[in-house]
Design a protein around this motif. Structure first.
Motif, PDB file in Angstrom:
ATOM      1  N   SER A 132       0.788  -1.230   0.000  1.00 11.47           N
ATOM      2  CA  SER A 132       0.000   0.000   0.000  1.00 11.47           C
ATOM      3  C   SER A 132       0.822   1.283   0.000  1.00 11.47           C
ATOM      4  O   SER A 132       0.303   2.327   0.356  1.00 11.47           O
ATOM      5  CB  SER A 132      -0.967  -0.014   1.185  1.00 11.47           C
ATOM      6  OG  SER A 132      -0.296  -0.435   2.338  1.00 11.47           O
ATOM      7  N   THR A 133       2.071   1.217  -0.409  1.00  8.39           N
ATOM      8  CA  THR A 133       2.749   2.496  -0.548  1.00  8.39           C
ATOM      9  C   THR A 133       3.251   2.650  -1.971  1.00  8.39           C
ATOM     10  O   THR A 133       3.480   1.671  -2.675  1.00  8.39           O
ATOM     11  CB  THR A 133       3.960   2.614   0.401  1.00  8.39           C
ATOM     12  OG1 THR A 133       4.974   1.731  -0.063  1.00  8.39           O
ATOM     13  CG2 THR A 133       3.608   2.298   1.818  1.00  8.39           C
ATOM     14  N   ALA A 134       3.408   3.911  -2.352  1.00  6.76           N
ATOM     15  CA  ALA A 134       3.930   4.184  -3.687  1.00  6.76           C
ATOM     16  C   ALA A 134       5.394   3.767  -3.758  1.00  6.76           C
ATOM     17  O   ALA A 134       5.890   3.337  -4.799  1.00  6.76           O
ATOM     18  CB  ALA A 134       3.784   5.664  -4.003  1.00  6.76           C
ATOM     19  N   LEU A 145       6.142   0.158  -4.916  1.00  4.43           N
ATOM     20  CA  LEU A 145       5.946   0.007  -6.358  1.00  4.43           C
ATOM     21  C   LEU A 145       7.128   0.609  -7.116  1.00  4.43           C
ATOM     22  O   LEU A 145       7.660   0.022  -8.060  1.00  4.43           O
ATOM     23  CB  LEU A 145       4.643   0.706  -6.747  1.00  4.43           C
ATOM     24  CG  LEU A 145       4.147   0.529  -8.167  1.00  4.43           C
ATOM     25  CD1 LEU A 145       3.957  -0.941  -8.454  1.00  4.43           C
ATOM     26  CD2 LEU A 145       2.843   1.282  -8.355  1.00  4.43           C
ATOM     27  N   ARG A 146       7.536   1.779  -6.662  1.00  2.00           N
ATOM     28  CA  ARG A 146       8.658   2.439  -7.328  1.00  2.00           C
ATOM     29  C   ARG A 146       9.918   1.616  -7.231  1.00  2.00           C
ATOM     30  O   ARG A 146      10.693   1.519  -8.182  1.00  2.00           O
ATOM     31  CB  ARG A 146       8.907   3.802  -6.694  1.00  2.00           C
ATOM     32  CG  ARG A 146       7.832   4.770  -7.039  1.00  2.00           C
ATOM     33  CD  ARG A 146       8.002   6.048  -6.278  1.00  2.00           C
ATOM     34  NE  ARG A 146       6.888   6.926  -6.631  1.00  2.00           N
ATOM     35  CZ  ARG A 146       6.731   8.128  -6.137  1.00  2.00           C
ATOM     36  NH1 ARG A 146       7.610   8.597  -5.268  1.00  2.00           N
ATOM     37  NH2 ARG A 146       5.707   8.851  -6.492  1.00  2.00           N
ATOM     38  N   ARG A 204      10.217  -1.560  -7.064  1.00  2.00           N
ATOM     39  CA  ARG A 204      10.185  -2.672  -8.015  1.00  2.00           C
ATOM     40  C   ARG A 204      10.386  -2.186  -9.434  1.00  2.00           C
ATOM     41  O   ARG A 204      11.054  -2.823 -10.238  1.00  2.00           O
ATOM     42  CB  ARG A 204       8.848  -3.411  -7.909  1.00  2.00           C
ATOM     43  CG  ARG A 204       8.786  -4.302  -6.694  1.00  2.00           C
ATOM     44  CD  ARG A 204       7.366  -4.663  -6.375  1.00  2.00           C
ATOM     45  NE  ARG A 204       6.711  -5.320  -7.495  1.00  2.00           N
ATOM     46  CZ  ARG A 204       5.382  -5.361  -7.648  1.00  2.00           C
ATOM     47  NH1 ARG A 204       4.608  -4.784  -6.763  1.00  2.00           N
ATOM     48  NH2 ARG A 204       4.871  -5.987  -8.657  1.00  2.00           N
ATOM     49  N   ALA A 205       9.810  -1.022  -9.716  1.00  2.00           N
ATOM     50  CA  ALA A 205       9.922  -0.513 -11.076  1.00  2.00           C
ATOM     51  C   ALA A 205      11.361  -0.116 -11.414  1.00  2.00           C
ATOM     52  O   ALA A 205      11.832  -0.347 -12.522  1.00  2.00           O
ATOM     53  CB  ALA A 205       8.984   0.675 -11.261  1.00  2.00           C
ATOM     54  N   VAL A 219      11.301   4.867 -15.036  1.00  2.00           N
ATOM     55  CA  VAL A 219      10.822   5.476 -13.799  1.00  2.00           C
ATOM     56  C   VAL A 219      11.037   6.981 -13.849  1.00  2.00           C
ATOM     57  O   VAL A 219      10.167   7.768 -13.498  1.00  2.00           O
ATOM     58  CB  VAL A 219      11.543   4.847 -12.594  1.00  2.00           C
ATOM     59  CG1 VAL A 219      11.266   5.643 -11.341  1.00  2.00           C
ATOM     60  CG2 VAL A 219      11.102   3.413 -12.417  1.00  2.00           C
ATOM     61  N   ASN A 268       8.610   9.065 -15.637  1.00  3.63           N
ATOM     62  CA  ASN A 268       7.389   9.348 -14.899  1.00  3.63           C
ATOM     63  C   ASN A 268       7.565  10.484 -13.898  1.00  3.63           C
ATOM     64  O   ASN A 268       6.696  10.716 -13.076  1.00  3.63           O
ATOM     65  CB  ASN A 268       6.921   8.098 -14.155  1.00  3.63           C
ATOM     66  CG  ASN A 268       6.301   7.101 -15.098  1.00  3.63           C
ATOM     67  OD1 ASN A 268       5.399   7.433 -15.838  1.00  3.63           O
ATOM     68  ND2 ASN A 268       6.816   5.899 -15.103  1.00  3.63           N
ATOM     69  N   ILE A 298       9.865  10.579 -11.556  1.00  5.70           N
ATOM     70  CA  ILE A 298      10.299  10.081 -10.254  1.00  5.70           C
ATOM     71  C   ILE A 298      11.813  10.014 -10.241  1.00  5.70           C
ATOM     72  O   ILE A 298      12.428   9.584 -11.216  1.00  5.70           O
ATOM     73  CB  ILE A 298       9.711   8.678 -10.008  1.00  5.70           C
ATOM     74  CG1 ILE A 298       8.186   8.763  -9.968  1.00  5.70           C
ATOM     75  CG2 ILE A 298      10.259   8.081  -8.716  1.00  5.70           C
ATOM     76  CD1 ILE A 298       7.521   7.427 -10.124  1.00  5.70           C
ATOM     77  N   ASN A 299      12.394  10.433  -9.144  1.00  2.09           N
ATOM     78  CA  ASN A 299      13.840  10.405  -9.030  1.00  2.09           C
ATOM     79  C   ASN A 299      14.319   8.982  -8.741  1.00  2.09           C
ATOM     80  O   ASN A 299      14.246   8.505  -7.613  1.00  2.09           O
ATOM     81  CB  ASN A 299      14.270  11.361  -7.913  1.00  2.09           C
ATOM     82  CG  ASN A 299      15.763  11.526  -7.859  1.00  2.09           C
ATOM     83  OD1 ASN A 299      16.495  10.709  -8.411  1.00  2.09           O
ATOM     84  ND2 ASN A 299      16.209  12.573  -7.201  1.00  2.09           N
TER      85      ASN A 299
END
Ligand SMILES: Nc1ncnc2c1ncn2[C@@H]1O[C@H](COP(=O)(O)OP(=O)(O)OP(=O)(O)O)[C@@H](O)[C@H]1O
Ligand SMILES: Nc1ncnc2c1ncn2[C@@H]1O[C@H](COP(=O)(O)OP(=O)(O)OP(=O)(O)O)[C@@H](O)[C@H]1O
Ligand SMILES: [Mg+2]
Ligand SMILES: [Mg+2]
Lengths: 241, 256, 713
Positions: C169-171, C174-175, C177-178, C186, C189, C191-192
């Motif tokens: 349940s946190t962003a 997910l980040r 893993r990405a 990434v 998108n 995102i750093n």
């Protein structure tokens, strides 16, 4: 217009290692317009798109976003300025599910509360994605992956949308849809920078055309002028249509 | 059929992935030297069918016969040696090699495994003949200037041509092409079509072509199969199929 | 039944120990793509820090724990990310695995340098109880848990729950893993990615620290090796969780502990089964899981879709040089070898000759890594095992069949090749990390099941292998043996060279590039890989037999311990997995570098002894350099060598060769053009023509039209 264009490349050269792919490329994308980049294989179209989003750093020249110099800025900083890049081919996170792919992007752009809304819009755009939200993106068909890539940037409605090989791998019926959506997105204020092999589609939506050839800009101008002045260029493309 | 036996007969191929039915009892036939198109909307199962025919996937049901023998249970490389070649929708090249070597490997593989003993005594360098054949193929595809470039440095479109060249080096009887024109512009697509026609006529190679570029399919294919959601919804001569309202609704939309 | 249940419950705490480590590993793999075999070493760092502040400096528990776990752990992760793994972000999992192997070798030695090498007895526990058996729960029941076990179980559960929240349940989850799949996507998108992976490393390193401090009291004294062994035992749990599911990993760990407890209680104590199987259980389970666990067999790394942004690797030195230089390089190689031979024969004393001979023989074993890793693109961690098989076979054949030793060495090679081929069949379908793990499991099974057996290794007394006499030449004479070793090395080197350039080598290249595309042109992956495995195992077996013969005995622990197998891989890959000379050089380096370092480190001591009037400060500094550090420093060098892999995956030797070649070619160029040619002002040198479309296309394509001059509309 007095405002600075959303994106401007000034005399940009770029390459990969020792190899130079672009030689002094200059053009601009004013707000709310659509620019198409066309040119043969290996002309450097993808490289231009990558330079715009910061994936490839220019070796010389400048990249301006909204008049600010972003040459050398990290990719995520360019993205935060509202440049959304859909890379060529199938650029999805293969090990994440469809929904996770989209969530990753929307959480950043819309925050926790806006994510659900974004997802809903993406699924409305491409119902197929909605049916497959739990499927791993890597196992989607080629066209479905392309839809996923496009869904992300189309829903974001960024300031500038850079799409490389926009309709590659999409069935004709979906391509029509995507172009309809692009028209809508553009009407809502997004500027477009499109790399597209299907010239007729690209010319139909583009205000300006940039013709690249071997890393150099061969022509920049209004789309209809390309038709007039370079009939010979176009005819090569049209003979099969 | 009454005429000579088909080169490829795939009967009632069925493939399901965890609840998604990608192919339902699909039957296709390709005759020697024929160029057949396979079209259908995204996710219809075209690539899955290729994967089942070339051996990458094992169909849940169905039988594949090629050149008079059953292919069931044969691994990919055995099918390739029987004369099935293919290209990939997501381009698959041998990274770390230059362009000419991609073709050289295929040329060598055509002759079979290559003996380890020959290697061990240093007898397996590329022969002048092999290099000559590769160079001719590079020339045919207009890749000569790129021959010595590392494959990673090619743009998407040129990579496609290399992939086609590699498949052709194996002198296949039947060639599966998965969206060969994607990444090529109109004129390059046209040139590729010309090459395909030449190959088809000269070596009597049969081709099964998956494409979303309708003009290209129209120009090259004599017959079409149309897949939609795993089902074969139409088949027949190209013109007729493209005029079929069901096909227009599922695939072409209003514009074409 | 009750009894089994009781045994099972007893296994739960051990299971949690496995689970804790395994969860840490899976977390690291999920969030950084590194299968971090150095996780145990990281744990060890925190354990040592905790030990030092708690025991030596008598800090109270809380600050000590905070320092060791919350400060040192993440700090180490930060450091690793900054100096190391950030440069590896877009490399494949194999590159990352080798780097972690390098760390595994280097970190413990660094710790030893920093905190002294005296043994650290009775590591302090991480709970407020003096005696660990004090807190028995539930009291009076048959199932007793001590405080340590309770803490471990609690910690494991908390960690698993925490990670569950993180990923569900946190962003951030997910980040993380990405980023492993494609940092660049990434970034697209907004995102750093750097920040995300920095946090990943800090988190996983924190977990390592926690496990280190928590598990230290399990051992009588702190040793990095114990941590590594424990980690390796926990690998089966990571495989159970398919390297991705944290809850499954937890379950796997607990099941493993339970299974072990039941076996321990149920198997007759002195049967072969009990003695062999019990310690080997985790490895057997790991091996079986890798082969049969659905989802692992066909697990593939997802390639970065944006890999095309990187320039291609530079061309191999061998392909850029001119014909003349090729001849020149070969002549140079022959000259150097000849000088080496002459040196060995005439100059070296018996000590150095012994070292060099060992190095030459190890060079043969290293060549086996060139085959499997350089040509085949597979990481095998059981090359030392193949060498051991060669050595044992040699010894047995000489011993029982009375065969000539030279023939026996080749028999050993053939047997090793056969084992290699057999092992290849089941593990072939595994990729990257999974293959490496399977070979590691094989090495460990061999070590814990086969090696203790009398008929394999001779049990406690190593099998003797006499030196042979060939005709008039008595190989008991060291110089003669040196020549024999060099000859066999040359033979093996030549074999590897021709195979690499032959059909097999090309097919393996193709398979490395794209396995499925290779199959689609008719290349059999099975065949090519079985050949690679057999050839590699055979060469390793040859080297093993030779080494045993040189030392006079096939001594597993001294020569072929699986850990050496890891170090060797690191060395070869660092030097350059694709070149024969790199294998030879790394073989020599393994034996010579520690010796050189030793000589070097003796200098300050001697200097101090000779100069009694030195200032005290200088003397103190000089005294800190002790010759006994040499081996440790050598290992640190080896380990950090692997870190250059990030920058130069083709290996140091290759990079040097290329640089040298460029220089020579530049010099030749200059002498060639004695008259100055007019400098071409063309921005595009001919070999850098970017687009260069087909020539006939050119004719048909009209020149681009320019309107208005300036580019900007
Ligand atoms: N990673 C790379 N390393 C080296 N050269 C590259 C790399 N990627 C592209 N190039 C080269 O840069 C030039 C421009 O490539 P680019 O991908 O931008 O072309 P493109 O116009 O997008 O072509 P296509 O229509 O085929 O996609 C080409 O000559 C290509 O070979
Ligand atoms: N491994 C898999 N797991 C689950 N579903 C899959 C898997 N592979 C394919 N599919 C699904 O099967 C369907 C058929 O896929 P396929 O790749 O054959 O489509 P296609 O006709 O080639 O489409 P496109 O024109 O987009 O390439 C798709 O909906 C895809 O999502
Ligand atoms: Mg491109
Ligand atoms: Mg497809």
């Amino acid at each position: 217009m007095t405002t600075a264009p959303i994106l401007e490349l000034v005399d940009v050269s770029a390459g990969y290692g020792a190899f130079r792919a672009l030689f002094g490329v200059s053009f601009a994308v004013p707000a709310g317009t659509a620019v198409a980049i066309v040119g043969p294989n290996g002309a450097g179209k993808t490289t231009v798109a990558r330079v715009c989003s910061g994936l490839v750093q220019p070796t010389s020249g400048r990249v301006l976003v909204d008049g600010d110099d972003v040459t050398g800025a990290a990719t995520h900083q360019v993205a935060r300025r509202g440049v959304a890049h859909a890379p060529e081919g199938r650029s999805v996170f293969a090990t994440l599910s469809v929904e996770e792919n989209l969530t990753l992007s929307f959480r950043q752009a819309f925050g926790r509360t806006g994510t659900g809304d974004g997802l809903a819009r993406a699924y409305e755009l491409f119902p197929r994605l909605g049916e497959r939200r739990r499927q791993l993106a890597g196992s989607l068909s080629g066209g479905e992956q392309r839809m996923l890539t496009l869904a992300r940037v189309l829903v974001l409605e960024p300031r500038l949308l850079v799409a490389d090989e926009l309709s590659l791998g999409l069935a004709p019926i979906v391509t029509e849809d995507v172009y309809r959506t692009l028209g809508r997105v553009r009407a809502a204020g997004t500027a477009l920078l499109i790399v597209e092999q299907h010239l007729d589609h690209a010319l139909a939506i583009a205000d300006e055309v940039v013709v690249l050839d071997r890393g150099e800009v061969g022509f920049v101008g209004p789309a209809h002028e390309l038709g007039d002045r370079a009939a010979s260029f176009l005819s090569a493309h049209e003979e099969t249509v | 059929m009454s005429e000579a036996q088909a080169l490829l007969e795939a009967e009632r191929i069925t493939k399901r992935f965890a609840g998604i039915s990608a192919l339902e009892e699909v039957t296709v036939e390709v005759h020697r030297g024929e160029l057949v198109g396979l079209i259908g909307p995204n996710g219809a199962g075209k690539t899955t069918l290729f994967d089942c025919l070339s051996g990458k996937l094992r169909p849940d049901e169905g039988d594949v016969r090629f050149d008079g023998r059953s292919l069931v249970g044969l691994p990919v490389h055995r099918r390739a040696r029987l004369g099935l070649a293919r290209t990939f929708q997501r381009i698959e090249l041998f990274s770390g090699m230059n362009v000419r070597d991609q073709l050289l490997v295929a040329e060598r593989a055509r002759h079979g495994g290559g003996s380890f003993l020959r290697d061990a005594v240093g007898l397996s360098r590329p022969t002048a003949d092999e290099i000559e054949r590769c160079d001719r193929m590079l020339d045919l595809l207009g890749l000569t200037p790129d021959a010595d470039r590392p494959i990673e440095s090619l743009s998407l479109g040129r990579g496609r041509l290399v992939e086609l060249g590699r498949a052709l080096m194996t002198e296949p009887k039947l060639l599966f092409l998965d969206e060969p024109s994607s990444g090529l512009d109109r004129r390059e697509t046209h040139d590729m079509g010309t090459v395909l026609q030449a190959v088809q006529e000269r070596s009597h190679t049969a081709i099964l072509l998956v494409e979303h570029d309708v003009p290209m399919v129209q120009r090259l294919a004599t017959r079409l199969y149309v897949l939609d959601a795993g089902h074969l919804i139409a088949s027949g001569p190209t013109r007729e199929v493209l005029d079929d309202p069901a096909v227009r609704a599922a695939y072409l939309g209003v514009g074409v | 039944m009750i009894e089994i249940l009781e045994l099972a419950v007893r296994g739960v705490p051990t299971g949690c120990v496995f689970a804790l480590l395994a969860v840490g590993l899976v977390l690291t793999y999920k969030t950084s793509g590194v299968f971090n075999l150095a996780f145990g070493a990281q744990a060890y760092v925190s354990a040592v820090v905790f030990y030092e502040v708690r025991k030596e400096h008598e800090w109270p528990l809380l600050p000590a724990a905070l320092l060791a776990i919350v400060v040192i752990g993440p700090l180490l992760g930060l450091l690793l990310d900054r100096v190391l793994f950030r440069h590896l972000r877009t490399s494949g999992s194999v590159a990352k695995l080798v780097t972690s192997l390098g760390l595994l070798v280097a970190i413990p030695e660094l710790v030893r340098l920093a905190f002294g090498s005296e043994s650290k007895k009775n590591p302090p526990p991480l709970w407020y109880v003096e005696r660990t058996d004090q807190w028995l729960w539930p009291e009076g029941s048959r199932f007793v848990l001590d405080a340590g076990q309770v803490t471990t179980i609690l910690a494991t559960l908390v960690v698993v729950a925490g990670l569950g929240v993180l990923f569900r349940s946190t962003a951030l989850g997910l980040r993380m893993r990405a980023v492993v799949e494609s940092p660049r996507m990434v970034e697209l998108n907004g995102i750093n990615a750097e920040r995300v992976s920095m946090v990943s490393w800090m988190l996983s390193s924190f977990l390592a620290g926690l496990s280190g401090v928590l598990l230290a009291p399990l051992f009588a004294s702190l040793s990095p090796f114990d941590f590594f062994t424990l980690l390796v035992a926990a690998l089966a749990a990571t495989a159970f969780g398919r390297l991705s599911s944290i809850p499954l990993t937890l379950l796997g760990g607990i099941l493993l502990g339970v299974l072990q407890a039941i076996l321990a209680g149920k198997l007759p104590t002195d049967s072969i089964l009990a003695n062999g199987l019990r310690p080997a259980l985790p490895f057997v389970v790991l091996f079986a899981l890798l082969l049969f666990w659905p989802g692992l067999r066909s697990a593939r790394d997802a390639a970065d879709p944006l890999a095309g942004v990187d320039p291609p690797p530079p061309p191999a030195a061998a392909s850029i040089r001119t014909r003349f230089l090729t001849v020149g390089t070969r002549a140079f190689a022959v000259t150097v070898s000849a000088i080496g031979l002459l040196l060995g024969w005439f100059v070296l004393d018996s000590f150095w000759l012994g070292l060099v001979t060992s190095g030459v023989i190890l060079g043969v074993i290293m060549l086996s890594i060139t085959v499997i890793t350089g040509m085949g693109g597979m990481i095998s961690l059981c090359q030392a095992t193949f060498a051991a098989i060669g050595a044992f076979t040699t010894a047995r054949v000489v011993d029982s069949l009375g065969m000539s030793v030279i023939v026996a060495i080749f028999v050993g090679a053939v047997v090793a090749a056969a084992v290699g081929g057999l092992l290849a069949l089941p593990v072939l379908r595994l990729e990257g990390v999974y293959l490496a793990l399977a070979t590691l499991a094989f090495a460990l099974m061999f070590q814990s099941v086969m090696v203790p057996l009398d008929w394999v290794s001779g049990g406690t007394t190593p099998l003797r292998v006499p030196r042979p006499v060939i005709g008039p030449v008595d190989l008991a004479e060291n110089r003669a043996f040196f020549v024999l070793a060099a000859a066999l090395l040359a033979l093996a080197g030549a074999l590897v060279y021709v195979v690499k350039r032959g059909t097999t080598g090309r097919f393996l290249d193709a398979l490395r590039g794209s396995e499925y595309a290779a199959a689609s042109v008719g290349i059999s992956a099975t065949r090519a890989k079985v050949i690679a495995f057999s050839l590699s195992a055979g060469i390793a077996g040859l080297g093993g037999g030779l080494l045993a013969c040189f030392y006079g005995a096939a001594n597993y622990d001294q020569s072929f311990n699986f850990f050496y197998g890891l170090v060797w891989v690191v060395l070869v890959v660092t030097a350059g997995a694709r070149s024969v000379q790199a294998a030879v050089i790394s073989g020599l380096g393994f034996f010579l570098i520690p010796e050189f370092l030793q000589r070097l480190f003796e200098i300050p001591g001697r200097y101090v002894a000779d100069h009694p009037d030195l200032p005290a400060a200088v003397e103190a500094v000089l005294r800190t350099i002790k010759p006994e550090y040499s081996l440790g420093v050598a290992f640190i060098l080896f380990g950090f060598g692997a870190l250059t892999y990030a920058k130069h995956p083709e290996g140091i030797i290759e990079v040097q060769t290329r640089a040298a070649l460029r220089k020579v070619m530049g010099a030749l160029d200059r002498t060639d053009r004695s008259q100055p040619t007019p400098a071409t002002d063309d921005a595009r040198p001919p070999d850098e023509d970017p687009a260069a479309p087909a020539t006939d296309d050119d004719a048909r394509r009209p020149a681009p039209v320019r309107t208005g001059g300036a580019g900007v509309p």
